[in-house]
Scaffold this motif. Structure first.
Motif, PDB file in Angstrom:
ATOM      1  N   GLY A 230      32.480  47.097  44.644  1.00 35.69           N
ATOM      2  CA  GLY A 230      32.923  47.484  43.307  1.00 35.69           C
ATOM      3  C   GLY A 230      34.230  48.252  43.280  1.00 35.69           C
ATOM      4  N   GLY A 231      34.927  48.319  44.407  1.00 36.87           N
ATOM      5  CA  GLY A 231      36.149  49.097  44.484  1.00 36.87           C
ATOM      6  C   GLY A 231      37.246  48.618  43.542  1.00 36.87           C
ATOM      7  N   GLN A 232      37.477  47.329  43.529  1.00 36.49           N
ATOM      8  CA  GLN A 232      38.501  46.781  42.648  1.00 36.49           C
ATOM      9  C   GLN A 232      38.123  46.981  41.183  1.00 36.49           C
ATOM     10  OE1 GLN A 232      41.459  45.505  43.449  1.00 36.49           O
ATOM     11  NE2 GLN A 232      41.130  45.784  45.659  1.00 36.49           N
ATOM     12  N   ARG A 233      36.842  46.896  40.893  1.00 35.00           N
ATOM     13  CA  ARG A 233      36.381  47.088  39.513  1.00 35.00           C
ATOM     14  C   ARG A 233      36.642  48.532  39.065  1.00 35.00           C
ATOM     15  NH1 ARG A 233      31.504  46.204  40.410  1.00 35.00           N
ATOM     16  NH2 ARG A 233      31.668  43.936  40.288  1.00 35.00           N
ATOM     17  N   LEU A 234      36.359  49.498  39.932  1.00 41.94           N
ATOM     18  CA  LEU A 234      36.638  50.888  39.594  1.00 41.94           C
ATOM     19  C   LEU A 234      38.127  51.114  39.357  1.00 41.94           C
ATOM     20  CD1 LEU A 234      34.345  52.957  41.998  1.00 41.94           C
ATOM     21  CD2 LEU A 234      34.324  53.025  39.513  1.00 41.94           C
ATOM     22  N   ALA A 235      38.936  50.509  40.216  1.00 44.85           N
ATOM     23  CA  ALA A 235      40.385  50.652  40.051  1.00 44.85           C
ATOM     24  C   ALA A 235      40.837  50.099  38.708  1.00 44.85           C
ATOM     25  CB  ALA A 235      41.109  49.953  41.197  1.00 44.85           C
ATOM     26  N   ARG A 236      40.310  48.943  38.302  1.00 43.15           N
ATOM     27  CA  ARG A 236      40.656  48.369  36.990  1.00 43.15           C
ATOM     28  C   ARG A 236      40.214  49.286  35.853  1.00 43.15           C
ATOM     29  NH1 ARG A 236      38.166  42.792  36.002  1.00 43.15           N
ATOM     30  NH2 ARG A 236      39.379  43.026  34.064  1.00 43.15           N
TER      31      ARG A 236
END
Length: 243
Positions: A230-236
């Motif tokens: 979920g790292g990219q999702r948090l960044a978005r």
């Protein structure tokens, strides 16, 4: 079998075993290079003690009341696994090039400690669990700690830990949110612009969990996103550019 420590140190003949330390005041004890299957500490104090290169596979470092303390102790190159929550305070301890895996620090206090090496799957709390509060403090002291030289993976700070009073690692593997409440509010606005219903559902549940952390006193967020799905999702959600 758990072996007891006497006031003079380890019982004669004990080399690599399980250790139970109860009601001891120990100073300048050297346990370097030892291997402990279990390490249990109850109401004891370690000062200027050395745990360098020690391997501990399971530990409760502060069972019961009163609290146990580790003051000015060294854990350089130690390997610590499955460290259970305990009524424990660490003061000015050095965890240099340490390997820590599976640490439940929900009722541990850390003051002016330094960490380098790798910490994986750890949970630090500013407030001890409800079941511990009959004999514990209502908050955990957690300040002046330096994690900036450590590699953190799946590590969380919750329950009102003031991240402004810690030194944290930086870089594209981490996300720091200085104002947690405002960050969640902005992320909800960002979420309204998304179209993928599956991603929206996951993000909504994530924000619900983060809002619960805010409601329990967490004013800043620190996310370890390296290797996390979920790292990219948090960044978005939080508008962080990882490039």
């Amino acid at each position: 079998m758990l072996r007891k420590m006497t006031s003079g140190g380890l019982e004669p003949g004990i080399k690599d075993d399980s250790l139970y330390v109860d009601g001891q005041q120990l100073a300048n004890l050297d346990l370097s290079g030892r291997v402990f299957k279990h390490f249990v500490v109850v109401g004891s104090r370690f000062e200027n003690c050395t745990f360098d290169r020690t391997f501990i596979s399971h530990a409760n470092l502060g069972a019961g009341d009163p609290p146990s303390e580790f003051v000015d102790c060294s854990f350089d190159n130690a390997r610590l696994r499955h460290i259970w929550t305990g009524n424990t305070r660490f003061v000015r301890c050095a965890f240099t090039n340490v390997s820590i895996v599976d640490l439940d620090a929900s009722s541990m206090e850390f003051i002016e400690c330094v960490f380098t090496g790798r910490i994986q799957k750890a949970l630090f709390w500013g407030v001890p669990p409800t079941e511990f509060r009959p004999y514990l403090r209502s908050t955990n002291q957690f300040w002046g700690n330096d994690f900036s030289g450590a590699q953190l993976s799946d590590v969380s700070f919750r329950g009102g830990i003031d991240l402004r009073r810690q030194s944290l690692p930086s870089g594209r593997d981490y996300i720091y949110i200085a104002d947690a409440a405002a960050g969640v509010a902005r992320a909800r606005e960002v979420l309204r612009t998304w179209n993928d219903s599956h991603e929206i559902g996951i993000a909504e549940r994530t924000l619900q969990r983060l809002q619960a952390q805010v409601d329990h006193g967490q004013e800043q967020f620190f996310f370890c996103i390296a290797g996390q799905s979920g790292g990219q999702r948090l960044a978005r959600l939080f508008g962080v550019n990882l490039t």
